[in-house]
Design a protein around this motif. Structure first.
Motif, PDB file in Angstrom:
ATOM      1  N   GLY A  58       0.668  -1.292  -0.191  1.00 31.06           N
ATOM      2  CA  GLY A  58      -0.059   0.138   0.112  1.00 31.06           C
ATOM      3  C   GLY A  58       0.771   1.483  -0.026  1.00 31.06           C
ATOM      4  N   ASN A  59       1.713   1.482   1.004  1.00 26.30           N
ATOM      5  CA  ASN A  59       2.482   2.573   1.043  1.00 26.30           C
ATOM      6  C   ASN A  59       3.883   2.470   1.451  1.00 26.30           C
ATOM      7  OD1 ASN A  59       2.413   3.071   3.720  1.00 26.30           O
ATOM      8  ND2 ASN A  59       0.050   3.657   3.554  1.00 26.30           N
ATOM      9  N   ARG A  60       4.532   3.793   1.634  1.00 21.78           N
ATOM     10  CA  ARG A  60       5.791   3.676   2.201  1.00 21.78           C
ATOM     11  C   ARG A  60       6.015   4.322   3.503  1.00 21.78           C
ATOM     12  NH1 ARG A  60       6.221   8.866   1.398  1.00 21.78           N
ATOM     13  NH2 ARG A  60       5.309   9.760  -0.396  1.00 21.78           N
ATOM     14  N   ASN A  61       5.098   4.848   4.147  1.00 22.10           N
ATOM     15  CA  ASN A  61       4.935   5.392   5.178  1.00 22.10           C
ATOM     16  C   ASN A  61       5.720   4.687   6.421  1.00 22.10           C
ATOM     17  OD1 ASN A  61       3.551   7.398   4.327  1.00 22.10           O
ATOM     18  ND2 ASN A  61       1.539   6.683   5.170  1.00 22.10           N
ATOM     19  N   ALA A  62       6.990   5.152   6.691  1.00 20.00           N
ATOM     20  CA  ALA A  62       7.744   4.718   8.008  1.00 20.00           C
ATOM     21  C   ALA A  62       8.235   3.478   7.707  1.00 20.00           C
ATOM     22  CB  ALA A  62       6.947   4.632   9.253  1.00 20.00           C
ATOM     23  N   ALA A  63       8.557   3.152   6.276  1.00 21.27           N
ATOM     24  CA  ALA A  63       9.041   1.710   5.617  1.00 21.27           C
ATOM     25  C   ALA A  63      10.260   1.821   4.950  1.00 21.27           C
ATOM     26  CB  ALA A  63       7.836   1.392   4.664  1.00 21.27           C
TER      27      ALA A  63
END
Length: 297
Positions: A58-63
């Protein structure tokens, strides 16, 4: 008989010295699996082209740990300079792709996980990442395989959020986005836990989550775990956010120039940059820095 005994002792001392020297040779960490399929990426764009293969939920937040692992699992295919260049292609805090240049290179002095200080730089998507780095990111080492043999590098690290996986499901409200309750499991979908392990994460020598490389200036990278530059420059006078100065011959924005701005952001509830997402993930299991005894204590 005496001459034979002396000769034997001499041979034993030579053998011990050789064994001692052999143990000093850098060995890559045995927990770093290498991908056998060749990857020929040379540029940041070629790294960004792998986005959908790296972030699958889904997304790159904090990843940013996933950017890091993608590169580290292919480090044996790369020269150290190529690996370092590619690590400059994303922001450790937001996970955003970045195009590294003199104006998004930020100099910081961060705590090492063993209790020292280390000076270096990172590339960010925006200035609030400086503040979040100062609050949560620490520095640790890892020896990795490269096309030129094992190399010890320094990395930006976080504590493992999967120490307390239940925190990912606690509801909270993001006050600056006009939305209702949400959770980190929803907002940071790549932060996924299994049996106490952060999925897709590569761990540093002392067991912390690697989220980026912590880049050296013009100092030798293997000399100490508490390395700060010899020539920081003049920090007197008013702070000027956005000013580019030279530290050890490298053009950077200095973290000190952002001190007042970071303080103002904190007073306003971290209302810019990644907001609460990165900070909430990083705060689940913050790294506790050991205090070193005073000399002579």
């Amino acid at each position: 008989a005496m001459e034979r005994r002396i000769a034997t002792l001499f041979c034993l001392s030579v053998l011990c010295a050789a064994l001692s020297t052999a143990t000093d040779v850098l060995q890559p960490s045995d927990d770093l699996t290498q991908v056998a399929v060749p990857w020929n990426g040379q540029s940041h764009q070629e790294l960004w082209n792998e986005y959908n293969n790296i972030f699958r939920h889904g997304n790159r937040n904090a990843a940013s740990h996933l950017w890091s692992t993608f590169l580290l699992e292919r480090s044996a295919q790369m020269t150290p300079s190529r690996l370092e260049h590619l690590f400059g292609g994303f922001c450790a805090v937001s996970g955003s792709p970045v195009r590294a240049n003199d104006y998004n290179r930020y100099y910081l002095e961060l705590d090492t996980v063993t209790g020292g200080k280390r000076g270096g730089f990172m590339h960010y998507c925006c200035w609030p990442c400086v503040c979040d780095t100062q609050d949560f990111i620490r520095v640790d080492s890892k020896t990795i395989p490269t096309a030129e043999g094992p190399r010890k590098h320094w990395f930006a690290v976080l504590g493992n959020p999967c120490d307390f996986p239940e925190k990912l499901h606690e509801p909270f409200v993001q006050p600056f986005y006009g939305r209702g309750e949400t959770t980190l499991a929803r907002e940071a979908r790549e932060v996924r836990c299994l049996d106490g392990r952060l999925q897709g994460a590569t761990m540093s020598d002392n067991g912390y989550v690697i989220i980026s490389m912590f880049f050296d200036l013009n100092n030798p990278s293997n000399s100490t775990d508490a390395l700060v530059p010899m020539a920081v420059g003049d920090l007197s006078g008013p702070r000027q956010p956005g000013r580019v100065r030279t530290v050890d011959g490298v053009m950077v924005q200095h973290e000190d120039d952002w001190y007042d701005t970071c303080e103002d952001r904190a007073r306003n509830g971290y209302n810019s940059g990644m907001g609460e997402i990165f900070r909430k993930v990083a705060a689940i299991s913050p790294i506790r820095i050991p205090t070193r005894p005073a000399i002579g204590a």
